[in-house]
Design a protein around this motif. Structure first.
Motif, short mmCIF file in Angstrom:
data_model
loop_
_atom_site.label_atom_id
_atom_site.label_comp_id
_atom_site.label_asym_id
_atom_site.label_seq_id
_atom_site.Cartn_x
_atom_site.Cartn_y
_atom_site.Cartn_z
N ILE A 171 7.70 -19.84 5.03
CA ILE A 171 7.73 -21.38 5.16
C ILE A 171 8.98 -21.74 5.13
CG2 ILE A 171 6.74 -23.20 3.64
CD1 ILE A 171 4.84 -21.25 2.25
N SER A 230 0.08 -20.53 0.71
CA SER A 230 1.08 -21.47 1.90
C SER A 230 0.85 -22.87 1.24
CB SER A 230 0.68 -21.09 3.09
OG SER A 230 -0.65 -21.72 3.45
N MET A 288 -0.09 -17.01 -3.73
CA MET A 288 0.65 -16.62 -2.55
C MET A 288 0.67 -14.97 -2.96
SD MET A 288 4.29 -18.13 -1.72
CE MET A 288 4.42 -19.35 -3.06
#
Ligand SMILES: [Fe+2]
Length: 482
Positions: A171, A230, A288
């Motif tokens: 990310i 995410s 995650m």
């Protein structure tokens, strides 16, 4: 073969020295300059590393740096361009340090250290990943790195096997769990890149019930967390991508008031905001990690990046995911990347076999009895000499039991931010007033800041609701349990 690793110019400057695959010395610059989180070039830490092995810089085959400055500069510049003209002021204030310092790392290393060999620049999240996986007990492990920001990456996951690290997904800036934590740290009137741990320590005093804590719902408005963990921010709540502060006016309105000033009282509202932040962080982290498990099907996991110091969240990992084993190195933040850099160069780039695990944190300078005696005599400080360790321990135990506070100093200094029995303050955990007593003795210490009780490993289950067997990161004060 010696490899020297360096991290500096953002936060927690440090140096680490590897000898034939073994980390023989590592320290953060702040311990020498007495400037907390010192970011400057770690000349003192490097000096210590070399002196500890009695070598000069010519014996060092490679020097590694913990990020790629040009790539980071590209991100900073594109940030300024994208937000122009709003970013103009920060562009003017931040550019000189890039021109004069951050883009001249190679020159600085050569000039300051008089070093003529190769300098290698390792991508920041790779350095984080290596700092944990390559010195962990695992031959194979899932890897998660979470921090404020490196060059572009703020979160990454992947897998480590043998000498290799493969980061699969990432990310990118400006979306960053680390920067969310820092933004709320700033909103609560604490110093960014310094006091995030205080916010974590404050959170249990707030309402941890997501249904009844109104700030949890409010924070969920600014971060969209998907099922795979995410996440994406609504950037209108932040200004860190173009200003030198972090929360926007809209965020202040959402949280019901202006940024708290450092001197003002900490109210229940502030405590509830920190509780909501910790809940949101844990939710994203656990989602995650569950996704990383699905992708890697590996029972071992290593965590790195500044967020790896969130020991409250770490304590929930094994009971809320399918991972069976966890490892985090004591300096999981940027300071620890110098160990990542040396390990990555030695194992992943040069292909040398792994035969080392970082088992304790005592990698910093230590002092002999002779040196300590010399210091005490010189400074006319009174002392008693004990015949053996047993007598010292007996006397100390008696003092602690009688509710005295003891400064305990032994062996090499700890690597990382936690005092782990080498430079520690000891007090009686059976005394309900111990916290007040310590707060009265240690100046400027906020009331809510926690202390860690130490028990024998065999007794851990008697006192804590902890994972069994107790994971190794508990030795580094990196897992918090009820
Ligand atoms: Fe980092």
């Amino acid at each position: 073969m010696y490899v020297l690793g360096i991290s500096c110019y953002y936060h927690d400057a440090s140096a680490a020295l590897l000898k034939d695959g073994v980390v023989v010395a590592a320290a953060e610059e702040e311990r020498f300059t007495r400037k907390k989180h010192d970011i400057s070039f770690p000349a003192n830490a490097i000096k210590y590393c070399l002196e500890s092995q009695n070598i000069s810089i010519d014996k060092v085959k490679y020097v590694g740096f913990y990020e790629k400055p040009l790539l980071k500069f590209e991100r900073v510049m594109s940030q300024h361009l994208e937000m122009f003209p709003l970013s103009f002021k920060t562009f003017l204030s931040s550019t000189p340090s890039w021109i004069n310092e951050k883009l001249r790392v190679m020159k600085k290393i050569r000039k300051t250290l008089k070093y003529k060999g190769d300098v290698l620049f390792i991508e920041h999240h790779l350095a984080h990943a290596a700092s944990s996986f390559l010195v962990s007990p695992f031959k194979k492990a899932a890897i998660l790195t979470v921090d404020g920001v490196g060059e572009w990456t703020t979160t990454a996951y992947g897998i480590g096997e043998g000498k290799d690290i493969h980061l699969m997904k990432e990310i990118k800036f400006p979306h960053s769990l680390g920067l969310l934590y820092s933004t709320i740290t700033a909103y609560l009137g604490f110093t960014v890149n310094n006091a995030e741990y205080k916010v974590m320590g404050l959170s249990p005093y707030g309402n941890m019930n997501k249904k009844t804590n109104p700030y949890y719902g409010k924070l969920k408005k600014i971060i969209d967390i998907k099922e795979d963990g995410s996440y994406k921010f609504d950037m209108s709540y932040f200004v860190y991508h173009y200003k030198d502060r972090m929360p926007s006016k809209k965020l202040c309105n959402l949280l019901g008031g202006p940024i708290r000033t450092a001197e003002s009282e900490l109210t229940q509202r502030h405590k509830d905001i920190s509780a909501a932040l910790q809940s949101v962080y844990e939710e994203a982290l656990l989602k995650m990690l569950n996704h990383v498990y699905k992708e890697t099907r590996c029972e071992n996991v290593v965590i790195a990046g500044g967020c790896g110091l969130n020991s409250v969240a770490n304590g929930k990992i094994l009971s809320n995911t399918q991972f069976k084993n966890i490892w985090i190195q004591p300096a999981s933040g940027d300071g620890g990347t110098s160990i990542g850099v040396v390990s990555y160069i030695y194992h992943t780039i040069l292909g040398c076999k792994r035969n080392y695990q970082l088992k304790d944190a005592y990698l910093g300078p230590g002092f002999s009895t002779k040196e300590i005696k010399k210091f005490l005599d010189k400074n006319k400080i009174g002392y008693s000499k004990f015949k053996n360790d047993k007598d010292i321990i007996k006397t100390t135990a008696k003092l602690v039991h009688e509710n005295h506070v003891v400064g305990w100093f032994q062996g090499g200094m700890e690597w990382g931010p936690r005092a782990l029995g080498s430079r520690s303050i000891l007090a009686n955990p059976c005394n309900p007033k111990a916290q007040d007593l310590l707060n009265a003795k240690v100046k400027h210490r906020e009331k809510f800041r926690p202390f860690a009780p130490v028990v024998c490993e065999d007794d851990a289950l008697k006192y804590f609701e902890c994972d069994e067997p107790t994971p190794e990161p508990t030795d580094f004060m990196l897992m918090v349990y009820q």
